[in-house]
Design a protein around this motif. Sequence first.
Motif, PDB file in Angstrom:
ATOM      1  N   GLY A  14       0.799  -1.220   0.000  1.00 44.20           N
ATOM      2  CA  GLY A  14       0.000   0.000   0.000  1.00 44.20           C
ATOM      3  C   GLY A  14       0.826   1.261   0.000  1.00 44.20           C
ATOM      4  N   GLU A  15       2.059   1.156  -0.500  1.00 42.73           N
ATOM      5  CA  GLU A  15       2.966   2.308  -0.501  1.00 42.73           C
ATOM      6  C   GLU A  15       3.119   2.886  -1.906  1.00 42.73           C
ATOM      7  N   PRO A  16       3.065   4.209  -2.048  1.00 47.06           N
ATOM      8  CA  PRO A  16       3.294   4.831  -3.360  1.00 47.06           C
ATOM      9  C   PRO A  16       4.759   4.689  -3.754  1.00 47.06           C
ATOM     10  N   ALA A  54      -1.682  -0.009  -6.705  1.00 49.20           N
ATOM     11  CA  ALA A  54      -1.828  -1.307  -7.384  1.00 49.20           C
ATOM     12  C   ALA A  54      -2.204  -1.110  -8.848  1.00 49.20           C
ATOM     13  N   ILE A  55      -3.078  -0.148  -9.117  1.00 50.79           N
ATOM     14  CA  ILE A  55      -3.477   0.133 -10.498  1.00 50.79           C
ATOM     15  C   ILE A  55      -2.297   0.668 -11.286  1.00 50.79           C
ATOM     16  N   THR A  56      -1.518   1.545 -10.656  1.00 51.60           N
ATOM     17  CA  THR A  56      -0.340   2.106 -11.320  1.00 51.60           C
ATOM     18  C   THR A  56       0.656   1.011 -11.664  1.00 51.60           C
ATOM     19  N   HIS A  91       1.927  -0.334 -15.496  1.00 51.09           N
ATOM     20  CA  HIS A  91       3.316  -0.461 -15.932  1.00 51.09           C
ATOM     21  C   HIS A  91       3.620  -1.891 -16.379  1.00 51.09           C
ATOM     22  N   ARG A  92       3.007  -2.857 -15.714  1.00 42.19           N
ATOM     23  CA  ARG A  92       3.189  -4.246 -16.130  1.00 42.19           C
ATOM     24  C   ARG A  92       2.624  -4.455 -17.535  1.00 42.19           C
ATOM     25  N   HIS A 128      -2.040   4.442 -19.152  1.00 46.99           N
ATOM     26  CA  HIS A 128      -1.314   4.913 -17.971  1.00 46.99           C
ATOM     27  C   HIS A 128      -1.555   6.398 -17.758  1.00 46.99           C
ATOM     28  N   PHE A 129      -1.454   7.170 -18.824  1.00 48.25           N
ATOM     29  CA  PHE A 129      -1.640   8.615 -18.687  1.00 48.25           C
ATOM     30  C   PHE A 129      -3.094   8.992 -18.443  1.00 48.25           C
ATOM     31  N   ARG A 130      -4.002   8.239 -19.001  1.00 48.86           N
ATOM     32  CA  ARG A 130      -5.414   8.517 -18.717  1.00 48.86           C
ATOM     33  C   ARG A 130      -5.703   8.333 -17.228  1.00 48.86           C
ATOM     34  N   GLY A 131      -5.023   7.367 -16.624  1.00 42.88           N
ATOM     35  CA  GLY A 131      -5.180   7.164 -15.189  1.00 42.88           C
ATOM     36  C   GLY A 131      -4.639   8.335 -14.387  1.00 42.88           C
ATOM     37  N   ILE A 132      -3.493   8.869 -14.812  1.00 47.09           N
ATOM     38  CA  ILE A 132      -2.916  10.021 -14.119  1.00 47.09           C
ATOM     39  C   ILE A 132      -3.844  11.218 -14.245  1.00 47.09           C
TER      40      ILE A 132
END
Length: 259
Positions: free
Chosen positions: A165-167, A215-217, A221-222, A243-247
């Motif tokens: 749970g760590e960024p 986890a989504i991030t 990347h995976r 990935h960028f749409r998520g950001i």
Amino acid sequence: MGRGTSGGRTLCRMSEEPRNARRNSSRERHVGTQIRRDVMQLILDRRLPPGAPLPTEAELMESLGVSRNSVREALKALQALDIVEIRHGYGTYVGQASLTPLVDGLTFRTLAQVEDDHAALAEILQVREVLEEGLIRRVAGGLTEDRLARLDAIVGRMEESAEAGEPFPDLDRAFHETLYEALGNALVPQLLAAFWHVFHRVAKVRGWTRDPAPAITARRHRAILTALRERDVEGAQEAMADHFRGIEARSGQETLGVK
């Protein structure tokens, strides 16, 4: 009559003074701009590398035919652009010409839009997205097994952090930098780092410090890495876009995901 004439001359002089001041100010700016250009041209003509000493103030005064104050003001302006470095007591040297002024300018531009700094930040993200979607097409088909292994190790560490749970902003940055090292283009990592720093500075000032979905991030990347391993150029580009749409989706929330 004489008093009226005298009063008219006084008013005339008063109206001319601001006009003359504006002319002088405009002339000084023009001179300052020309001196800065002359110093930059000197660096280029002599092919001086970063860290090389520049001529002394006296030498610049003589060669450019300007005052000491004009030279000093021009050098201060160039120092703000990281074109020269003033080392007090030692002299003036060629600077690194880094993108630090760009970072400072973009950060200020974003924070200055008080009513909608989210929109300003979205503009920066959009520029970075366009840049990376184009870059990934260049590297997707030719990454070596060694580089893919390095990317896999970074994603693995992302997944471990996500489980806890760590960024992991530093791992995110490392992934993108490692991905584009293969281009051999020194400007690319500098530009990516510039946008990264702007994002983080704005996030810090605005108190956007919590990533709600590590986890989504990690999963995104995976997905990028999977497409790269399969030499799937279109798939890699689409995964990067996701990935960028998520950001962008999280950048409009109070708990902004820091990337």
